[in-house]
Scaffold this motif. Structure first.
Motif, short mmCIF file in Angstrom:
data_model
loop_
_atom_site.label_atom_id
_atom_site.label_comp_id
_atom_site.label_asym_id
_atom_site.label_seq_id
_atom_site.Cartn_x
_atom_site.Cartn_y
_atom_site.Cartn_z
N ALA A 133 0.86 -1.18 0.00
CA ALA A 133 0.00 0.00 0.00
C ALA A 133 0.89 1.23 0.00
N ALA A 134 0.41 2.32 -0.58
CA ALA A 134 1.18 3.56 -0.63
C ALA A 134 0.26 4.73 -0.34
N PHE A 135 0.71 5.67 0.49
CA PHE A 135 -0.08 6.84 0.87
C PHE A 135 0.74 8.09 0.58
N ASP A 136 0.18 8.96 -0.25
CA ASP A 136 0.85 10.20 -0.62
C ASP A 136 0.71 11.19 0.53
N LEU A 137 1.73 11.29 1.37
CA LEU A 137 1.67 12.12 2.56
C LEU A 137 1.68 13.61 2.23
N THR A 138 2.13 13.96 1.05
CA THR A 138 2.17 15.36 0.65
C THR A 138 0.79 15.88 0.27
N ARG A 139 -0.11 14.98 -0.09
CA ARG A 139 -1.42 15.40 -0.60
C ARG A 139 -2.54 14.68 0.15
N GLY A 140 -2.51 14.78 1.46
CA GLY A 140 -3.62 14.30 2.28
C GLY A 140 -3.72 12.81 2.45
N GLY A 141 -2.65 12.07 2.19
CA GLY A 141 -2.67 10.63 2.42
C GLY A 141 -3.44 9.85 1.39
N ARG A 142 -3.54 10.36 0.17
CA ARG A 142 -4.26 9.62 -0.88
C ARG A 142 -3.61 8.26 -1.11
N ALA A 143 -4.46 7.24 -1.19
CA ALA A 143 -3.95 5.86 -1.18
C ALA A 143 -3.79 5.27 -2.57
N GLY A 144 -2.81 4.38 -2.68
CA GLY A 144 -2.61 3.57 -3.87
C GLY A 144 -2.07 2.22 -3.43
N GLY A 145 -1.66 1.40 -4.37
CA GLY A 145 -1.15 0.10 -3.96
C GLY A 145 -0.56 -0.69 -5.12
#
Length: 235
Positions: free
Chosen positions: A121-133
């Motif tokens: 899983a991956a969370f973009d911490l720069t842009r509100g924690g938007r998730a990917g995986g």
């Protein structure tokens, strides 16, 4: 031996190659192959941990990537945590997330054929924690004691949009001796093809350095990466 891609629109005409450049640096989730894009089917031995760290640069502007990824063997699986920072044209993105890898066939180090499952899983911490995986099925074939062929099949989910794109690749790893291995691979992620060639150099039985050069996308965006891998016992 053990053997990621996010930027927002910076300049509209440059978006495609910036994405390609980021893809050439890394892929979503940890890679037991160090910074190489095609993972092998191996996992850490019981009681062992490792950390992988690499820095890469690609493209004329350029895109810079920094990765730190510790992982440990816990029961039958390898658990990891990844932290990646990408920057380009004065902008940056920080992405973090967990990863789990399970070797379900051919766990022995000298097994002629091995297979594993890897989920991240991956969370973009720069842009509100938007998730990917990411989901990957790594396979490793050892036709000889010095040659390994790795194949990957899977998919990525982009942070924020959740858009799914197929992932795949093929790599050859040839051990010249117990200290030097040559690696060549061809892979596709986020709709972009990349070629990478490099080597792994063992400083000690548990510490190695990776160096590689890559060409990505139809424009042949060039990049290079230098990485450090260190394995150690945690109990």
């Amino acid at each position: 031996m053990k053997d990621n891609q996010r930027t927002r629109t910076i300049r509209r005409p440059r978006t495609a190659w910036l994405l390609a450049a980021a893809c050439s640096l890394a892929s979503t989730g940890a890679q037991a192959a160090g910074h190489f894009d095609v993972d092998d089917a191996g996992t850490l031995d019981p009681g062992q941990c490792q950390y992988e760290a690499w820095w890469g640069r690609t493209g004329p502007e350029p895109v810079n990537g920094l990765h730190i990824g510790p992982s440990c063997r816990v029961g039958p699986v390898e658990l990891g945590l990844n932290l990646d920072r990408f920057s380009a044209a004065g902008m940056h993105s920080v992405v973090a997330g967990p990863q789990v890898k399970w070797n379900f066939f051919g766990a022995a180090a000298d097994a002629p054929l091995s297979a594993a499952l890897s989920l991240g899983a991956a969370f973009d911490l720069t842009r509100g924690g938007r998730a990917g995986g990411q989901f990957v099925l790594p396979l490793t074939w050892r036709p000889t004691s010095s040659l390994q062929i790795h194949a990957n099949l899977g998919a990525d989910w982009a942070t924020g949009t959740g858009a799914r794109t197929p992932r795949g690749g093929l790599a050859a790893e040839w051990a010249l001796d117990d200290k030097v291995s040559l690696i060549a691979e061809r892979s596709r992620a986020a709709g972009v093809w990349a070629s990478r060639i490099g080597g792994r150099f063992s400083l000690t039985p548990l510490i190695s350095v990776d160096i590689s050069a890559s060409r990505t996308g139809p424009q042949g965006v060039r990049g290079f990466v230098v990485g450090l891998n260190h394995e150690f016992a945690w109990k």
